[in-house]
Scaffold this motif. Structure first.
Motif, PDB file in Angstrom:
ATOM      1  N   GLU A 197       0.854  -1.291  -0.043  1.00 23.11           N
ATOM      2  CA  GLU A 197      -0.027  -0.094  -0.063  1.00 23.11           C
ATOM      3  C   GLU A 197       0.742   1.092  -0.010  1.00 23.11           C
ATOM      4  O   GLU A 197       0.518   2.249  -0.598  1.00 23.11           O
ATOM      5  CB  GLU A 197      -1.136  -0.002   1.347  1.00 23.11           C
ATOM      6  CG  GLU A 197      -2.060  -0.974   1.226  1.00 23.11           C
ATOM      7  CD  GLU A 197      -2.719  -1.225   2.244  1.00 23.11           C
ATOM      8  OE1 GLU A 197      -4.047  -1.395   2.436  1.00 23.11           O
ATOM      9  OE2 GLU A 197      -2.283  -1.491   3.452  1.00 23.11           O
ATOM     10  N   PHE A 198       2.140   1.213   0.628  1.00 23.87           N
ATOM     11  CA  PHE A 198       2.950   2.242   0.819  1.00 23.87           C
ATOM     12  C   PHE A 198       3.340   2.595  -0.801  1.00 23.87           C
ATOM     13  O   PHE A 198       3.415   3.752  -1.268  1.00 23.87           O
ATOM     14  CB  PHE A 198       4.353   1.873   1.594  1.00 23.87           C
ATOM     15  CG  PHE A 198       5.083   3.102   1.750  1.00 23.87           C
ATOM     16  CD1 PHE A 198       4.555   4.366   2.462  1.00 23.87           C
ATOM     17  CD2 PHE A 198       6.513   2.876   1.419  1.00 23.87           C
ATOM     18  CE1 PHE A 198       5.491   5.333   2.669  1.00 23.87           C
ATOM     19  CE2 PHE A 198       7.278   4.111   1.716  1.00 23.87           C
ATOM     20  CZ  PHE A 198       6.845   5.101   2.129  1.00 23.87           C
ATOM     21  N   GLU A 199       3.671   1.533  -1.776  1.00 23.27           N
ATOM     22  CA  GLU A 199       4.143   1.650  -2.929  1.00 23.27           C
ATOM     23  C   GLU A 199       2.881   2.283  -3.915  1.00 23.27           C
ATOM     24  O   GLU A 199       2.899   3.204  -4.803  1.00 23.27           O
ATOM     25  CB  GLU A 199       4.523   0.346  -3.585  1.00 23.27           C
ATOM     26  CG  GLU A 199       5.285   0.607  -5.080  1.00 23.27           C
ATOM     27  CD  GLU A 199       5.692  -0.731  -5.531  1.00 23.27           C
ATOM     28  OE1 GLU A 199       6.227  -0.860  -6.732  1.00 23.27           O
ATOM     29  OE2 GLU A 199       5.754  -1.669  -4.764  1.00 23.27           O
ATOM     30  N   GLN A 200       1.634   1.871  -3.564  1.00 22.39           N
ATOM     31  CA  GLN A 200       0.546   2.156  -4.257  1.00 22.39           C
ATOM     32  C   GLN A 200       0.276   3.694  -3.951  1.00 22.39           C
ATOM     33  O   GLN A 200      -0.091   4.615  -4.672  1.00 22.39           O
ATOM     34  CB  GLN A 200      -0.615   1.274  -3.829  1.00 22.39           C
ATOM     35  CG  GLN A 200      -0.790  -0.045  -4.409  1.00 22.39           C
ATOM     36  CD  GLN A 200      -1.524  -0.936  -3.769  1.00 22.39           C
ATOM     37  OE1 GLN A 200      -2.355  -0.323  -2.778  1.00 22.39           O
ATOM     38  NE2 GLN A 200      -1.589  -2.254  -3.947  1.00 22.39           N
ATOM     39  N   MET A 201       0.315   4.243  -2.491  1.00 25.06           N
ATOM     40  CA  MET A 201       0.304   5.624  -2.281  1.00 25.06           C
ATOM     41  C   MET A 201       1.235   6.309  -3.105  1.00 25.06           C
ATOM     42  O   MET A 201       0.587   7.518  -3.512  1.00 25.06           O
ATOM     43  CB  MET A 201       0.446   5.519  -0.615  1.00 25.06           C
ATOM     44  CG  MET A 201       0.300   7.085  -0.279  1.00 25.06           C
ATOM     45  SD  MET A 201       1.196   7.395   1.378  1.00 25.06           S
ATOM     46  CE  MET A 201       2.950   7.405   1.112  1.00 25.06           C
ATOM     47  N   LEU A 202       2.468   6.048  -2.994  1.00 28.08           N
ATOM     48  CA  LEU A 202       3.230   6.874  -3.750  1.00 28.08           C
ATOM     49  C   LEU A 202       2.997   7.270  -5.311  1.00 28.08           C
ATOM     50  O   LEU A 202       3.214   8.271  -5.770  1.00 28.08           O
ATOM     51  CB  LEU A 202       4.824   6.424  -3.609  1.00 28.08           C
ATOM     52  CG  LEU A 202       5.624   6.318  -2.183  1.00 28.08           C
ATOM     53  CD1 LEU A 202       6.805   5.778  -2.024  1.00 28.08           C
ATOM     54  CD2 LEU A 202       5.434   7.810  -1.582  1.00 28.08           C
ATOM     55  N   GLN A 203       2.764   6.090  -5.812  1.00 29.44           N
ATOM     56  CA  GLN A 203       2.197   6.226  -7.304  1.00 29.44           C
ATOM     57  C   GLN A 203       0.926   7.034  -7.293  1.00 29.44           C
ATOM     58  O   GLN A 203       0.804   7.848  -8.304  1.00 29.44           O
ATOM     59  CB  GLN A 203       1.895   4.728  -7.816  1.00 29.44           C
ATOM     60  CG  GLN A 203       1.617   4.754  -9.246  1.00 29.44           C
ATOM     61  CD  GLN A 203       2.741   5.064 -10.135  1.00 29.44           C
ATOM     62  OE1 GLN A 203       3.744   4.577  -9.898  1.00 29.44           O
ATOM     63  NE2 GLN A 203       2.749   6.082 -10.859  1.00 29.44           N
ATOM     64  N   PHE A 204      -0.029   6.861  -6.402  1.00 26.43           N
ATOM     65  CA  PHE A 204      -1.296   7.793  -6.755  1.00 26.43           C
ATOM     66  C   PHE A 204      -0.752   9.233  -6.362  1.00 26.43           C
ATOM     67  O   PHE A 204      -1.254  10.241  -7.150  1.00 26.43           O
ATOM     68  CB  PHE A 204      -2.021   7.387  -5.367  1.00 26.43           C
ATOM     69  CG  PHE A 204      -3.484   8.137  -5.247  1.00 26.43           C
ATOM     70  CD1 PHE A 204      -4.454   7.753  -6.025  1.00 26.43           C
ATOM     71  CD2 PHE A 204      -3.427   9.430  -4.399  1.00 26.43           C
ATOM     72  CE1 PHE A 204      -5.642   8.764  -5.887  1.00 26.43           C
ATOM     73  CE2 PHE A 204      -4.805   9.822  -4.394  1.00 26.43           C
ATOM     74  CZ  PHE A 204      -5.805   9.729  -5.093  1.00 26.43           C
ATOM     75  N   ILE A 205       0.248   9.503  -5.426  1.00 27.58           N
ATOM     76  CA  ILE A 205       0.561  10.824  -5.166  1.00 27.58           C
ATOM     77  C   ILE A 205       1.231  11.400  -6.429  1.00 27.58           C
ATOM     78  O   ILE A 205       0.928  12.393  -6.808  1.00 27.58           O
ATOM     79  CB  ILE A 205       1.646  10.712  -4.042  1.00 27.58           C
ATOM     80  CG1 ILE A 205       0.540  10.906  -2.734  1.00 27.58           C
ATOM     81  CG2 ILE A 205       2.422  12.062  -4.101  1.00 27.58           C
ATOM     82  CD1 ILE A 205       1.604  10.534  -1.534  1.00 27.58           C
TER      83      ILE A 205
END
Length: 334
Positions: A287-295
């Motif tokens: 989810e940390f990786e997904q969050m950074l991609q979203f940002i």
């Protein structure tokens, strides 16, 4: 190296010289450029957090540059600008953390309020290109907690009506920015008219002062019938009113309890309206990786209230005493 050390209960944060960590095999040494404060750090200084021991180098959020590797596994990261996943031991489940899970910033893990930190290679992610080190350092704990609360637990979708209670802090600001970026209609509460106006500038459609006797009724009217998703970190006696303004099939997601615990609730309203009440905390490395991609995809720029030099960590954390900040407080390290 210089580091911020908490020596004991109710002691001020002080800057000291301590040994620079040596990366072990599978680890890298990160020269930290910035760190940010979380409410967790404030609770630790108050002695109200599990597992406290002294002395502690606190801090869970950090961004910087990899300068050394403990083995060949990390050599490819040397010279790269990174942000650090703020915990260890999430485990294999996507539903919850493992029993070995712990957030960095308490022994045996050194925190990020220091010039250097040694971390596993698996805890690294590239710094978003559009953000500064100070902006990036705000992301790990608050940003990840809200990303999981909104998207994994809350299952927000474009067009949903979302309520964020207590919008002024770092998590509230992230919740507002994420929900707006996802195309939601966002409403907020705060005890400050100034913070409500700031939230409107960031995309909130309306806000209500939770000190008002009829705050829930105001929100019901403003939203035109209630909310699909409600994000809360306070609980306390006001939580029961969230049931009344949650739409049938809606989700109430909470990740803290600053105002107390969950009060007695009207169970029939919950089951008859198919309302889900969901607890969550932090998030997984995936989810940390997904969050950074979203940002990165949405070019989100975190809201920073103030930046302090590392040596003024005590001054920074005292600003949290009255929750006067809007957004994140950041320490500039080098």
């Amino acid at each position: 190296m210089k580091a911020i050390v908490l020596e004991g209960l109710n002691q001020p944060l002080t800057i000291k010289d301590i040994d620079k960590p040596v990366p072990q095999p599978g680890e890298v040494l990160v020269q930290l450029k910035a760190a940010s404060l979380n409410r967790r750090d404030w609770w630790i200084t108050q002695g109200k957090y599990a597992g406290i021991s002294y002395p502690s180098v606190i801090g869970s959020d950090g961004a910087g540059m990899v300068v050394e590797a403990g083995s060949d596994a990390g050599s490819g990261w040397i010279g790269k600008e990174v942000v650090i996943y703020p915990a260890h031991g999430w485990g294999e489940s996507t539903e919850h953390q493992s029993k070995d899970f712990n957030i960095i910033g308490l022994p045996p893990n050194q925190g990020t309020f220091a010039e250097y930190i040694s971390v596993p290679v698996t805890d690294l992610q590239p710094k978003p290109l559009h953000l500064s080190f100070e902006q990036t350092a705000t992301l790990p704990v608050a940003g990840l907690t809200i990303f999981r609360a909104l998207f994994t637990k809350g299952q927000v979708k474009k067009g949903n009506k979302v309520l964020i209670t207590g919008v002024g802090g770092g998590t509230g600001a992230f919740a507002l920015q994420y929900a707006v970026a996802a195309g939601c209609q966002v409403f907020v509460t705060s005890g400050s008219a100034k913070k409500i106006e700031r939230a409107r500038q960031l995309g909130a459609l309306a806000g209500v002062n939770y000190k008002a006797q009829d705050w829930a009724e105001q929100l019901q009217q403003l939203s035109g019938g209630g909310f699909d998703v409600i994000i809360d970190s306070a609980l306390g006696k006001g939580f029961e009113k969230l049931i009344d303004i949650c739409k049938p099939g809606g989700r109430i997601v909470f990740f803290g309890g600053t105002a107390g615990s969950i009060p007695e609730l009207a169970g029939r309203k919950i089951f008859w309206n198919h309302i889900s009440i969901l607890g969550t905390t932090l998030g997984s490395p995936a989810e940390f990786e997904q969050m950074l991609q979203f940002i990165s995809d949405h070019k989100i720029e975190p809201v920073i209230d103030e930046v302090f030099p590392l040596a003024e960590a005590e001054k920074a954390i005292r600003k949290m005493d009255d929750s006067s900040q809007f957004g994140k407080l950041v320490l500039k390290i080098s």
